[in-house]
Design a protein around this motif. Structure first.
Motif, PDB file in Angstrom:
ATOM      1  N   VAL A  41      -0.781  -0.786  -3.127  1.00  0.00           N
ATOM      2  CA  VAL A  41      -1.552  -2.121  -3.279  1.00  0.00           C
ATOM      3  C   VAL A  41      -1.015  -2.994  -4.537  1.00  0.00           C
ATOM      4  O   VAL A  41      -1.114  -2.533  -5.649  1.00  0.00           O
ATOM      5  CB  VAL A  41      -3.303  -1.817  -3.335  1.00  0.00           C
ATOM      6  N   HIS A  42      -0.774  -4.215  -4.256  1.00  0.00           N
ATOM      7  CA  HIS A  42      -0.392  -5.181  -5.290  1.00  0.00           C
ATOM      8  C   HIS A  42      -1.249  -6.446  -5.010  1.00  0.00           C
ATOM      9  O   HIS A  42      -1.728  -6.834  -4.087  1.00  0.00           O
ATOM     10  CB  HIS A  42       1.133  -5.650  -4.684  1.00  0.00           C
ATOM     11  N   VAL A  43      -1.618  -6.789  -6.383  1.00  0.00           N
ATOM     12  CA  VAL A  43      -2.750  -7.837  -6.491  1.00  0.00           C
ATOM     13  C   VAL A  43      -2.245  -9.049  -7.247  1.00  0.00           C
ATOM     14  O   VAL A  43      -1.553  -8.942  -8.220  1.00  0.00           O
ATOM     15  CB  VAL A  43      -4.051  -7.007  -7.305  1.00  0.00           C
ATOM     16  N   ILE A  63       3.434  -2.876   2.244  1.00  0.00           N
ATOM     17  CA  ILE A  63       2.650  -3.029   0.901  1.00  0.00           C
ATOM     18  C   ILE A  63       1.635  -3.831   1.383  1.00  0.00           C
ATOM     19  O   ILE A  63       1.698  -4.483   2.195  1.00  0.00           O
ATOM     20  CB  ILE A  63       3.561  -3.760  -0.096  1.00  0.00           C
ATOM     21  N   ASN A  64       0.320  -3.545   0.789  1.00  0.00           N
ATOM     22  CA  ASN A  64      -0.965  -4.056   1.119  1.00  0.00           C
ATOM     23  C   ASN A  64      -1.098  -4.874  -0.116  1.00  0.00           C
ATOM     24  O   ASN A  64      -0.764  -4.680  -1.581  1.00  0.00           O
ATOM     25  CB  ASN A  64      -1.923  -3.191   1.152  1.00  0.00           C
ATOM     26  N   TYR A  65      -1.377  -6.234   0.361  1.00  0.00           N
ATOM     27  CA  TYR A  65      -1.778  -7.355  -0.940  1.00  0.00           C
ATOM     28  C   TYR A  65      -3.064  -7.868  -0.926  1.00  0.00           C
ATOM     29  O   TYR A  65      -3.616  -7.923   0.270  1.00  0.00           O
ATOM     30  CB  TYR A  65      -0.748  -8.500  -0.675  1.00  0.00           C
ATOM     31  N   PRO A  88      -1.852 -11.521   8.625  1.00  0.00           N
ATOM     32  CA  PRO A  88      -1.013 -10.215   8.296  1.00  0.00           C
ATOM     33  C   PRO A  88      -2.107  -9.080   8.179  1.00  0.00           C
ATOM     34  O   PRO A  88      -3.058  -9.230   7.450  1.00  0.00           O
ATOM     35  CB  PRO A  88      -0.267 -10.639   7.240  1.00  0.00           C
ATOM     36  N   ALA A  89      -1.816  -8.204   8.682  1.00  0.00           N
ATOM     37  CA  ALA A  89      -2.919  -6.755   8.604  1.00  0.00           C
ATOM     38  C   ALA A  89      -2.839  -6.279   7.094  1.00  0.00           C
ATOM     39  O   ALA A  89      -3.719  -5.704   6.782  1.00  0.00           O
ATOM     40  CB  ALA A  89      -2.563  -5.659   9.530  1.00  0.00           C
ATOM     41  N   ASN A  90      -1.753  -6.597   6.500  1.00  0.00           N
ATOM     42  CA  ASN A  90      -1.647  -5.914   5.278  1.00  0.00           C
ATOM     43  C   ASN A  90      -2.179  -7.084   3.937  1.00  0.00           C
ATOM     44  O   ASN A  90      -1.640  -6.772   3.008  1.00  0.00           O
ATOM     45  CB  ASN A  90      -0.359  -5.653   4.760  1.00  0.00           C
ATOM     46  N   LEU A  91      -3.002  -7.828   4.322  1.00  0.00           N
ATOM     47  CA  LEU A  91      -3.429  -8.943   3.307  1.00  0.00           C
ATOM     48  C   LEU A  91      -5.026  -9.065   3.343  1.00  0.00           C
ATOM     49  O   LEU A  91      -5.300  -9.442   4.380  1.00  0.00           O
ATOM     50  CB  LEU A  91      -2.692 -10.284   3.854  1.00  0.00           C
ATOM     51  N   ARG A  92      -5.490  -9.179   2.245  1.00  0.00           N
ATOM     52  CA  ARG A  92      -6.923  -9.555   2.094  1.00  0.00           C
ATOM     53  C   ARG A  92      -7.080 -10.343   1.123  1.00  0.00           C
ATOM     54  O   ARG A  92      -6.335 -10.399   0.009  1.00  0.00           O
ATOM     55  CB  ARG A  92      -7.804  -8.118   1.901  1.00  0.00           C
ATOM     56  N   LEU A  93      -8.034 -11.341   0.877  1.00  0.00           N
ATOM     57  CA  LEU A  93      -8.379 -12.273  -0.197  1.00  0.00           C
ATOM     58  C   LEU A  93      -9.675 -11.833  -0.747  1.00  0.00           C
ATOM     59  O   LEU A  93     -10.542 -11.238   0.204  1.00  0.00           O
ATOM     60  CB  LEU A  93      -8.471 -13.583   0.448  1.00  0.00           C
ATOM     61  N   LEU A  94      -9.845 -12.013  -1.936  1.00  0.00           N
ATOM     62  CA  LEU A  94     -11.141 -11.759  -2.507  1.00  0.00           C
ATOM     63  C   LEU A  94     -11.651 -13.153  -3.463  1.00  0.00           C
ATOM     64  O   LEU A  94     -10.784 -13.409  -4.089  1.00  0.00           O
ATOM     65  CB  LEU A  94     -11.179 -10.392  -3.676  1.00  0.00           C
ATOM     66  N   ARG A  95     -12.947 -13.469  -3.288  1.00  0.00           N
ATOM     67  CA  ARG A  95     -13.380 -14.493  -3.981  1.00  0.00           C
ATOM     68  C   ARG A  95     -13.905 -13.665  -5.233  1.00  0.00           C
ATOM     69  O   ARG A  95     -15.088 -13.419  -5.335  1.00  0.00           O
ATOM     70  CB  ARG A  95     -14.492 -15.744  -3.420  1.00  0.00           C
ATOM     71  N   ARG A 112       0.692  -2.713  -8.604  1.00  0.00           N
ATOM     72  CA  ARG A 112       1.464  -4.148  -9.403  1.00  0.00           C
ATOM     73  C   ARG A 112       0.338  -4.972  -9.551  1.00  0.00           C
ATOM     74  O   ARG A 112      -0.143  -5.666  -8.476  1.00  0.00           O
ATOM     75  CB  ARG A 112       2.698  -4.436  -8.524  1.00  0.00           C
ATOM     76  N   VAL A 113       0.573  -5.927 -10.423  1.00  0.00           N
ATOM     77  CA  VAL A 113      -0.382  -7.210 -10.646  1.00  0.00           C
ATOM     78  C   VAL A 113       0.839  -8.132 -10.879  1.00  0.00           C
ATOM     79  O   VAL A 113       1.669  -8.144 -11.281  1.00  0.00           O
ATOM     80  CB  VAL A 113      -1.040  -6.827 -11.982  1.00  0.00           C
ATOM     81  N   TYR A 114       0.448  -9.526  -9.998  1.00  0.00           N
ATOM     82  CA  TYR A 114       1.283 -10.627 -10.167  1.00  0.00           C
ATOM     83  C   TYR A 114       0.566 -11.516 -10.862  1.00  0.00           C
ATOM     84  O   TYR A 114      -0.820 -11.856 -10.548  1.00  0.00           O
ATOM     85  CB  TYR A 114       1.550 -11.067  -8.662  1.00  0.00           C
ATOM     86  N   LEU A 115       0.916 -12.288 -11.719  1.00  0.00           N
ATOM     87  CA  LEU A 115       0.490 -13.518 -12.485  1.00  0.00           C
ATOM     88  C   LEU A 115       1.385 -14.562 -12.312  1.00  0.00           C
ATOM     89  O   LEU A 115       2.607 -14.764 -13.057  1.00  0.00           O
ATOM     90  CB  LEU A 115       0.095 -13.335 -13.864  1.00  0.00           C
ATOM     91  N   ASN A 116       0.909 -15.497 -11.603  1.00  0.00           N
ATOM     92  CA  ASN A 116       2.039 -16.799 -11.274  1.00  0.00           C
ATOM     93  C   ASN A 116       1.407 -18.039 -11.791  1.00  0.00           C
ATOM     94  O   ASN A 116       0.230 -18.537 -11.271  1.00  0.00           O
ATOM     95  CB  ASN A 116       2.171 -16.801  -9.619  1.00  0.00           C
ATOM     96  N   PHE A 117       1.901 -18.739 -12.666  1.00  0.00           N
ATOM     97  CA  PHE A 117       1.683 -19.858 -13.029  1.00  0.00           C
ATOM     98  C   PHE A 117       0.112 -20.059 -13.691  1.00  0.00           C
ATOM     99  O   PHE A 117      -0.603 -21.015 -13.173  1.00  0.00           O
ATOM    100  CB  PHE A 117       1.937 -21.030 -12.165  1.00  0.00           C
TER     101      PHE A 117
END
Length: 216
Positions: A41-43, A63-65, A88-95, A112-117
């Protein structure tokens, strides 16, 4: 960032409840079951309008995102991108708020954690709000395995330099550092909306990868 009110956002999110997970704190320890596999799982913390996390999910089906965004008026744009991409089946969003990670995930659930801008919070008195501050690094580490990684992009040199120091002082190992990502564009680079905007203006994009190390 100024947020534009979207009165239709709440209803749209309700219509796509399968994409935006409700009460994510009740899913802690259950993300493999939710995705139906044991893939890593990558967030992305602060997923914005979703271009990056959708692109990554499409490019890496093994990879699950999970994209995390705090505001309805922003995450609704990410939901639209997910729908347009075919969901995509490998993607979810969280509020949710990034500070809630330890309520949402168990130790080791996030590879893994992604921090973008991220918001640079340039004033010194606001340093603790930066997503690469030591307190946030500790938060990420709490939901990751010992060798969990952070991948970070920004156009803000001050925030980039701060982040290099913060991660080094925390004891993380810097794996890759780029002062101009687009000078030699990696084939697997997926751009965010901000990245497209800033690079089109000729601004350098700074990027780093860092890995947590065992403190034993």
């Amino acid at each position: 960032m100024r947020l534009r009110h979207k009165p239709w956002a709440k209803d749209y999110l309700e219509e796509h409840a399968g994409i935006v997970i409700k009460e994510p704190e009740t899913k802690s320890g259950k993300w493999s079951a939710i995705f139906g596999n044991e893939n890593p799982v990558h967030v992305e913390v602060g997923t914005g309008k979703g271009q990056f996390v959708v692109g990554m999910a499409l490019a890496n089906p093994d990879i699950n995102y999970i994209g995390i965004e705090h505001f309805d008026s922003i995450i609704v744009s990410a939901v639209e991108k997910v729908v347009d991409s075919g969901i995509p089946a490998n993607l979810r969003l969280l509020r949710a708020n990034g500070k809630e990670l330890t309520d949402i995930f168990e130790k080791g659930e996030v590879a893994r954690v992604y921090l973008n801008f991220s918001d640079p919070w340039p004033k010194s008195r606001h340093a603790k709000r930066r997503l690469t501050h030591g307190e946030f690094l500790s938060l990420y580490q709490s939901v990751m395995p010992e060798d969990g990684e952070i991948h970070f992009k920004t156009d803000n040199r001050g925030l980039f330099e701060y982040s290099l120091v913060a991660m080094s002082e925390y004891g993380m190992r810097l794996l890759d550092v780029s002062l101009d990502l687009h000078a030699e564009m990696p084939e697997d680079n997926v751009m965010t909306e901000y990245e497209e905007k800033f690079s089109a203006k000729g601004q350098p994009i700074y990027r780093l990868e860092a890995r947590f190390m065992s403190k034993a």
